[in-house]
Every structure is written in C-alpha cells, then in structure tokens.
Design a protein around this motif. Structure first.
Motif, mmCIF file in Angstrom:
data_model
loop_
_atom_site.group_PDB
_atom_site.id
_atom_site.type_symbol
_atom_site.label_atom_id
_atom_site.label_comp_id
_atom_site.label_asym_id
_atom_site.label_seq_id
_atom_site.Cartn_x
_atom_site.Cartn_y
_atom_site.Cartn_z
ATOM 1 N N THR A 38 0.833 -1.201 0.000
ATOM 2 C CA THR A 38 0.000 0.000 0.000
ATOM 3 C C THR A 38 0.864 1.245 0.000
ATOM 4 N N ARG A 44 -2.998 -1.350 5.966
ATOM 5 C CA ARG A 44 -4.432 -1.219 5.711
ATOM 6 C C ARG A 44 -5.119 -2.555 5.949
ATOM 7 N N ASP A 47 -10.850 -3.552 4.250
ATOM 8 C CA ASP A 47 -11.765 -2.473 3.865
ATOM 9 C C ASP A 47 -11.026 -1.202 3.461
ATOM 10 N N ASN A 48 -9.699 -1.293 3.362
ATOM 11 C CA ASN A 48 -8.806 -0.208 2.948
ATOM 12 C C ASN A 48 -8.620 0.869 4.019
ATOM 13 N N GLU A 49 -9.143 0.647 5.215
ATOM 14 C CA GLU A 49 -8.921 1.572 6.325
ATOM 15 C C GLU A 49 -7.498 1.410 6.840
ATOM 16 N N THR A 50 -6.890 2.512 7.259
ATOM 17 C CA THR A 50 -5.531 2.445 7.793
ATOM 18 C C THR A 50 -5.534 1.765 9.155
ATOM 19 N N LYS A 60 -2.318 -5.301 3.996
ATOM 20 C CA LYS A 60 -1.448 -4.555 3.080
ATOM 21 C C LYS A 60 -0.510 -3.693 3.918
#
Length: 127
Positions: A38, A44, A47-50, A60
């Motif tokens: 990423t 991440r 859900d692609n949230e940090t 990621k």
C-alpha cells in the motif's frame, strides 16, 4: 522500565533475535505480491482503512510498515535499521524524496522492491 540505551545497543532486542537481514528478507516476502502493498499508510485492512502494522486485520503494508511488522511484536522499526534505510534512500535518490515513507508513496511497487533488494545486498548472508 525500558532502558533505551540497552535497547539500541542490542538490536536483537528489537528483532526477537533476528538479524536485520532476516527482517528485510521477511518484509520483502510480505510485499512480494502487489496486492499486499500500500501507499500513504503503514498498513491497511481489507476495507482499505488504515491500521497499525501489527493489527491482526492488516493485509497490506508499505515498505516501513512491512519492516515494522517483521521486526517485533510491537511494530517498532529498530532505529539503526531505519537510519540505514534513510542512508540508502539518500544515496540512491539524493534529494528526490525526503524520507523512506515518501519514497514508498511515490514510487511503483516494483521500484520499492528494487530499493529493498538493493538494501538487502548490503547485508551478507547471516548478518
């Protein structure tokens, strides 16, 4: 209480006994698949949230996030290893990037892996 001087003097305290080379090899393996890499975050979730590099839901990582994940259970990059990587960044890219985080955020996946491969070449087997 943690003795910072002792922590920095003995790198294996921040790597669980692994060499810096072993940490970098593991980080390289973690990032080998572009879907596990990423930018603009250390890690991440699906859900692609940090999240933090050692978050159980992390799937990621950026370059430093992968190194933090592989370094120890706390997700702390050993300062001498970070200093080495910053020196490599400066040597390879001069003033193009201010730090390794920025390098990860602006280069392609393959270029980040190339940088990591070059860093690994500086550590002979067993170091």
């Amino acid at each position: 209480m943690v003795n910072i001087d002792q922590l920095l003097a003995k790198p294996d305290l921040l790597t669980g006994g692994k060499s810096y080379r072993d940490v970098l090899v593991a980080a390289r393996a973690r990032l080998d698949d572009p879907d596990r890499w990423t930018q603009e975050a250390y890690a991440r979730r699906v859900d692609n949230e940090t999240c933090k590099p050692r978050d159980p839901g992390a799937c990621k990582w950026c370059l430093l996030g992968a190194i933090a994940h592989e370094s120890n259970q706390f997700g702390i990059i050993p300062p001498p290893l970070l200093t080495f990587l910053e020196g490599m960044r400066s040597y390879c890219f001069k003033d193009q990037f201010q730090n390794v985080t920025e390098l990860n955020d602006y280069l392609s996946h393959s270029s980040v892996l190339g940088f990591l491969d070059l860093a690994l070449q500086q550590f002979p087997e067993g170091q």
